[in-house]
Write a protein that holds these residues in place. Structure first.
Motif, mmCIF file in Angstrom:
data_model
loop_
_atom_site.group_PDB
_atom_site.id
_atom_site.type_symbol
_atom_site.label_atom_id
_atom_site.label_comp_id
_atom_site.label_asym_id
_atom_site.label_seq_id
_atom_site.Cartn_x
_atom_site.Cartn_y
_atom_site.Cartn_z
ATOM 1 N N GLY A 83 -48.066 -5.604 -111.834
ATOM 2 C CA GLY A 83 -47.785 -6.972 -111.394
ATOM 3 C C GLY A 83 -46.665 -7.009 -110.376
ATOM 4 N N LEU A 84 -45.579 -6.293 -110.646
ATOM 5 C CA LEU A 84 -44.439 -6.310 -109.737
ATOM 6 C C LEU A 84 -44.803 -5.692 -108.393
ATOM 7 C CD1 LEU A 84 -41.379 -5.441 -112.034
ATOM 8 C CD2 LEU A 84 -42.163 -7.660 -111.213
ATOM 9 N N LEU A 85 -45.663 -4.675 -108.438
ATOM 10 C CA LEU A 85 -46.024 -3.996 -107.188
ATOM 11 C C LEU A 85 -47.002 -4.824 -106.367
ATOM 12 C CD1 LEU A 85 -46.458 -0.252 -108.255
ATOM 13 C CD2 LEU A 85 -44.794 -1.199 -106.634
ATOM 14 N N MET A 86 -47.963 -5.474 -107.008
ATOM 15 C CA MET A 86 -49.066 -6.089 -106.269
ATOM 16 C C MET A 86 -48.967 -7.597 -106.155
ATOM 17 S SD MET A 86 -52.225 -3.785 -107.626
ATOM 18 C CE MET A 86 -53.398 -4.619 -106.572
ATOM 19 N N LEU A 87 -48.145 -8.225 -106.988
ATOM 20 C CA LEU A 87 -48.050 -9.684 -106.938
ATOM 21 C C LEU A 87 -46.675 -10.082 -106.426
ATOM 22 C CD1 LEU A 87 -49.522 -10.611 -110.429
ATOM 23 C CD2 LEU A 87 -50.624 -10.992 -108.219
ATOM 24 N N ASP A 88 -46.591 -11.317 -105.995
ATOM 25 C CA ASP A 88 -45.320 -11.821 -105.506
ATOM 26 C C ASP A 88 -44.602 -12.534 -106.648
ATOM 27 O OD1 ASP A 88 -43.290 -12.467 -103.848
ATOM 28 O OD2 ASP A 88 -44.270 -14.299 -103.087
ATOM 29 N N VAL A 89 -44.280 -11.754 -107.722
ATOM 30 C CA VAL A 89 -43.561 -12.367 -108.840
ATOM 31 C C VAL A 89 -42.323 -11.543 -109.152
ATOM 32 C CG1 VAL A 89 -45.572 -13.393 -109.951
ATOM 33 C CG2 VAL A 89 -44.869 -11.058 -110.538
ATOM 34 N N SER A 90 -41.356 -12.176 -109.798
ATOM 35 C CA SER A 90 -40.139 -11.455 -110.177
ATOM 36 C C SER A 90 -40.292 -10.987 -111.629
ATOM 37 C CB SER A 90 -38.922 -12.363 -110.053
ATOM 38 O OG SER A 90 -39.042 -13.396 -111.018
ATOM 39 N N PRO A 130 -38.269 -11.578 -114.305
ATOM 40 C CA PRO A 130 -38.119 -12.639 -115.319
ATOM 41 C C PRO A 130 -39.336 -13.552 -115.377
ATOM 42 C CG PRO A 130 -36.186 -12.539 -113.903
ATOM 43 C CD PRO A 130 -37.190 -11.630 -113.290
ATOM 44 N N GLN A 131 -39.927 -13.844 -114.193
ATOM 45 C CA GLN A 131 -41.117 -14.703 -114.162
ATOM 46 C C GLN A 131 -42.246 -14.097 -114.992
ATOM 47 O OE1 GLN A 131 -41.687 -15.229 -109.899
ATOM 48 N NE2 GLN A 131 -42.607 -17.231 -110.341
ATOM 49 N N TYR A 132 -42.509 -12.790 -114.737
ATOM 50 C CA TYR A 132 -43.612 -12.100 -115.426
ATOM 51 C C TYR A 132 -43.368 -12.067 -116.926
ATOM 52 C CZ TYR A 132 -47.332 -8.700 -116.231
ATOM 53 O OH TYR A 132 -48.473 -8.078 -116.667
ATOM 54 N N VAL A 133 -42.128 -11.728 -117.305
ATOM 55 C CA VAL A 133 -41.805 -11.626 -118.728
ATOM 56 C C VAL A 133 -41.949 -12.984 -119.410
ATOM 57 C CG1 VAL A 133 -39.958 -11.131 -120.388
ATOM 58 C CG2 VAL A 133 -40.322 -9.623 -118.421
ATOM 59 N N GLN A 134 -41.437 -14.018 -118.725
ATOM 60 C CA GLN A 134 -41.529 -15.361 -119.292
ATOM 61 C C GLN A 134 -42.983 -15.776 -119.471
ATOM 62 O OE1 GLN A 134 -38.878 -17.050 -120.428
ATOM 63 N NE2 GLN A 134 -40.456 -18.384 -121.330
ATOM 64 N N GLN A 135 -43.809 -15.447 -118.460
ATOM 65 C CA GLN A 135 -45.226 -15.784 -118.513
ATOM 66 C C GLN A 135 -45.884 -15.100 -119.717
ATOM 67 O OE1 GLN A 135 -46.534 -17.908 -116.280
ATOM 68 N NE2 GLN A 135 -48.630 -17.830 -117.103
ATOM 69 N N THR A 136 -45.518 -13.828 -119.938
ATOM 70 C CA THR A 136 -46.084 -13.085 -121.070
ATOM 71 C C THR A 136 -45.689 -13.741 -122.392
ATOM 72 O OG1 THR A 136 -45.921 -11.050 -119.790
ATOM 73 C CG2 THR A 136 -46.243 -10.808 -122.152
ATOM 74 N N PHE A 137 -44.398 -14.066 -122.505
ATOM 75 C CA PHE A 137 -43.915 -14.678 -123.749
ATOM 76 C C PHE A 137 -44.638 -15.975 -124.034
ATOM 77 C CE2 PHE A 137 -40.003 -12.034 -123.854
ATOM 78 C CZ PHE A 137 -40.129 -11.642 -125.176
#
Lengths: 375, 257
Positions: free
Chosen positions: A288-295, A297-304
Motif C-alpha cells: 500500500g505504501l509503495l503503490m498508493l498515495d497514502v501515509s 497512519p492513514q493505512y493503519v487507521q483504515q485497517t483498524f
C-alpha cells in the motif's frame, strides 16, 4: 566370449540337448524356449539328456533354462537325465526342486470388477469414518482425565510440543503470511484504484487475513509441518512396539502421546494465526505504501476501522478448531499405522491429506454458521 | 508336592478376523516355572503372548491368573492384573525419545510415589542388575541390540513383577550375548522367584532355561505337546515335536527308550 547355444537333437527315443558356449546371465543366453518346443514337438520321447562338452562358463543364466526344462519334463512326464550336466549345476537343480511349492502358496492375482472396487472403497471410507469417530471419543475421555489431573504424561513432553508447534513454526508462518498479505494488496490496488478507492485495500487485506486467511493458511502449514510430524513420530513408535510397551505397563497411549500433542496445537494455532494476521497486514501495508498515495497512519487507521472484534474472535476460534483437527488427524493416523516403514510413510501422507480436508470442511461449516449468526 | 498353578490357559482360540491362528490351547504354568512357548515361524507364538499380556482379546477361552479369569474380568481388574507383569518385546521397544533411566523412571512414576532421586536410584539399580551400570543417560539409539534387550528387561523389572514375559529374547543376538541373557533370566528366576514366560524358537535357549513348555504347530493350528522340553525332545510320540526339538534330525520311528 563364446555365445551360448542350445541345439536339440533326437537320437532314437532320447532328446539330446547340446549346450555350448558361455551361459552367463550378462550375455543373455537363449533360454529354454527351443528345448521346450522340441520336447513338445517330439512324438513321445522317452527321455532327455544333456551334452555339455562345449559348455564354457555358466551361472544363473544356465540354471534358469534348466529349471524351465525340468518343469516341462515333469509336465510331459519325461525322464530327465541330468548326469550330463556339470556337477555344480546338477546340485543346484536338485536344490531348486528339493522343496516343492506347497499347494495354494502362490498368491492368486484376482481382478476386481469396477462395482466391487467401488463397494470396497465405500466400506473403507465408512470404516475410516468410524475409526475417526471412536478416536474422537477416546480423545474426549482422555481430555477429561487430563483436566482432572488423572492422565499420565510428561510435562517436559508438553513443553517440547508447545515449542515445536509454536515458536519453531514462526519463520515459515512469517514468510507465507507476509507474502499472502502482499498478494492481496496487489490485487486490491489494481482493482480498487481505478475507482479512486485504493485506500480500501487496507480493508480488503485486514478483513481477509483476520477473518479467514491467516487461520486457514496457518492450519495448512501446520498440517504439513506438525501434523505430519505427529503421524511419523507415533507411527514409528507403533512399528517399534513402543505403543504396546506403554499399553502393557498400563499407560494409556492416548493420554501419554495424543492429548499433550493436541493441547499443544490447540493452544498454539490461535497464537500463530494472530501473528500471521499481523504479518499479512504488514505485507499489505508495504504494498500500500509503495503503490498508493497514502501515509502510514492513514493505512493503519483504515485497517483498524475495517477489522472489528467479531472478525478477530471469529478468526481465532477458527484457528482453535483447526488446531484440534490437524493434531487429531496426525495422531489418529499415527496410531492406526501398520507395522512397516512403508506404513509410516502412508500414515504421514494420510495425516496431511486428512488434516487439510478436515480444515477445509470445517472452514466451510464455520463460515455458514458465522454468516447466520451475523458475525 | 507340586508347585501351585500360577497361570492357566483354557480352551483359548486366537484369530485375526476370520483367520484362526491357534485354537483349543490348554496348558498350565506353575509358580517359578520358566515356560517356553515354541513352534515354527508364523505359528502364532507372539499372538498367544499378546493374548496373555492383554494386547489381543482371544476369540474364545480365557487366561487365568491364580485361578481368576483375565479377559472375562472387568477393565479395571485387568489393569490391576497387568500391573503384576513385566514384558520385554522383540526389539526392546524402549521409548526412543527417553534415556534408559527415564524409560524405567516413567513406569515408576506411574505406579509409585518415589521422588525423583528415588526413581533415579531404582533405575540405576535395575540397570546394574542387567549389566548396564553407567548407561543411565544413554538414548536407546546409542546402544547395541543386545544392550537394548537388557535395558528392556530392566524396564520390565522396574516394578518387581511376579511374572516376566519375553518375546524372542535371543533373536538377533550373537551366541555369547544370547547366553548371557539366558543366564540372566535363570538368575532372576532363582533369586526373585519370578515366573517367566518366554516365546522363542532358539533350541539352545529352550534347553538351557526351559522347564515347561507348549509346542504350537502352524499346520494343524493348535498345540501338539506341553511339558518339559527335554522330555519332549527325547520321548514325545509326535514326530513333528521331536523333529523340531532335534533340529530336523529325528528319526521317523521312535527309538525304544
Amino acid at each position: 566370449m563364446n555365445p551360448a547355444r542350445l541345439n536339440c537333437e533326437r537320437s532314437g527315443d532320447i532328446l539330446v540337448l547340446h549346450l555350448s558356449g558361455d551361459w552367463r546371465l550378462s550375455a543373455h543366453p537363449p533360454g529354454a524356449a527351443d528345448a521346450v518346443a522340441a520336447m513338445r514337438a517330439m512324438p513321445r520321447p522317452a527321455g532327455i539328456c544333456f551334452d555339455t562338452t562345449g559348455l564354457g562358463d555358466w551361472d544363473t543364466g544356465l540354471l534358469i533354462a534348466l529349471i524351465a526344462i525340468q518343469r516341462e519334463a515333469e509336465a510331459l512326464d519325461l525322464a530327465l537325465d541330468a548326469s550330463g550336466l556339470p556337477d555344480g549345476a546338477q546340485r543346484l537343480l536338485r536344490l531348486a526342486f528339493a522343496v516343492r511349492e506347497p499347494a495354494g502358496a502362490r498368491r492368486q492375482r484376482r481382478r476386481h470388477g469396477l462395482l466391487e472396487q467401488a463397494g470396497e472403497a465405500t466400506l473403507e471410507v465408512l470404516s475410516a469414518a468410524r475409526e475417526l469417530l471412536s478416536f474422537t471419543g477416546e480423545l474426549t475421555l482422555s481430555l477429561a482425565r487430563f483436566l482432572r489431573g488423572h492422565a499420565s504424561y510428561l510435562r517436559s513432553d508438553l513443553a517440547h510440543y508447545l515449542q515445536q508447534a509454536g515458536a519453531d513454526a514462526l519463520p515459515i508462518v512469517s514468510l507465507i503470511a507476509f507474502l499472502i498479505g502482499m498478494i492481496f494488496a496487489f490485487v486490491g490496488v489494481r482493482q480498487l484504484e481505478p475507482f479512486g478507492a485504493g485506500i480500501y485495500t487496507a480493508d480488503l487485506v485486514g478483513i481477509a487475513m483476520v477473518r479467514e486467511m491467516s487461520a486457514i493458511m496457518t492450519a495448512i502449514i501446520m498440517a504439513g509441518r506438525t501434523g505430519a510430524a505427529y503421524a511419523a513420530q507415533i507411527g514409528t513408535m507403533k512399528v517399534n512396539e513402543e505403543i504396546d510397551a506403554l499399553t502393557t505397563l498400563g499407560i494409556d497411549p492416548v493420554d501419554f502421546l495424543v492429548t499433550p500433542r493436541v493441547i499443544a496445537l490447540v493452544l498454539m494455532l490461535p497464537l500463530l494465526s494472530l501473528y500471521a494476521s499481523l504479518m499479512g497486514i504488514t505485507g499489505g501495508l508495504a504494498v500500500g505504501l509503495l503503490m498508493l498515495d497514502v501515509s502510514l497512519p492513514q493505512y493503519v487507521q483504515q485497517t483498524f476501522n475495517a477489522v472489528g472484534l467479531n472478525a478477530l474472535f471469529g478468526g481465532l476460534f477458527k484457528a482453535l478448531v483447526f488446531g484440534a483437527l490437524v493434531a487429531m488427524a496426525g495422531c489418529q493416523q499415527g496410531l492406526a499405522c501398520g507395522n512397516s516403514a512403508m506404513a509410516v510413510g502412508l500414515a504421514t501422507t494420510r495425516a496431511v491429506v486428512l488434516g487439510i480436508v478436515l480444515i477445509v470442511v470445517a472452514a466451510a461449516v464455520l463460515t455458514v454458521i458465522y454468516v447466520n449468526l451475523g458475525i | 508336592m507340586p508347585a501351585a498353578e500360577h497361570i492357566a490357559v483354557r480352551d483359548l482360540t486366537l484369530a485375526y478376523g476370520d483367520f484362526v491362528v491357534q485354537r483349543n490351547l490348554n496348558f498350565s504354568i506353575r509358580r517359578g516355572d520358566i515356560f517356553i512357548i515354541m513352534g515354527g515361524s508364523g505359528c502364532g507364538k507372539s499372538t498367544l503372548l499378546r493374548a496373555m499380556i492383554g494386547l489381543k482379546r482371544p476369540d474364545r477361552g480365557d487366561v487365568y491368573y491364580d485361578g481368576r479369569p483375565f479377559w472375562d474380568a472387568g477393565e479395571s481388574e485387568r489393569e490391576q492384573t497387568k500391573r503384576r507383569f513385566g514384558t520385554t518385546f522383540q526389539a526392546g521397544a524402549l521409548w526412543s525419545s527417553m534415556t534408559l533411566a527415564e524409560n524405567i523412571g516413567l513406569v515408576l512414576r506411574q505406579y509409585t510415589d518415589l521422588d525423583e532421586a528415588g526413581i533415579r536410584e531404582v533405575a540405576r539399580c535395575k540397570l546394574m542388575l542387567v549389566g548396564l551400570a553407567g548407561f543411565e543417560d544413554y538414548y536407546p539409539s546409542e546402544i547395541s541390540g543386545g544392550m537394548k534387550k537388557r535395558a528392556g528387561l530392566a524396564r520390565a523389572m522396574a516394578l518387581d513383577p511376579e511374572i516376566l514375559f519375553f518375546d524372542e529374547p535371543s533373536a538377533g543376538l550373537d551366541p555369547l550375548s544370547a547366553r548371557r541373557l539366558d543366564d540372566l533370566i535363570l538368575e532372576l528366576r532363582d533369586s526373585l522367584g519370578t515366573t517367566v514366560v518366554v516365546v522363542t524358537h532358539e533350541l539352545a535357549s529352550i534347553f538351557a532355561i526351559g522347564n515347561n513348555s507348549v509346542f504350537l504347530d502352524a499346520d494343524s493350528r493348535t498345540q501338539l505337546a506341553t511339558g518339559d522340553p527335554r522330555a519332549l525332545r527325547d520321548g514325545h510320540p509326535d514326530f513333528r515335536v521331536r523333529n523340531f526339538l532335534q533340529r530336523g534330525a529325528a528319526p521317523r520311528e521312535q527309538q525304544p527308550a
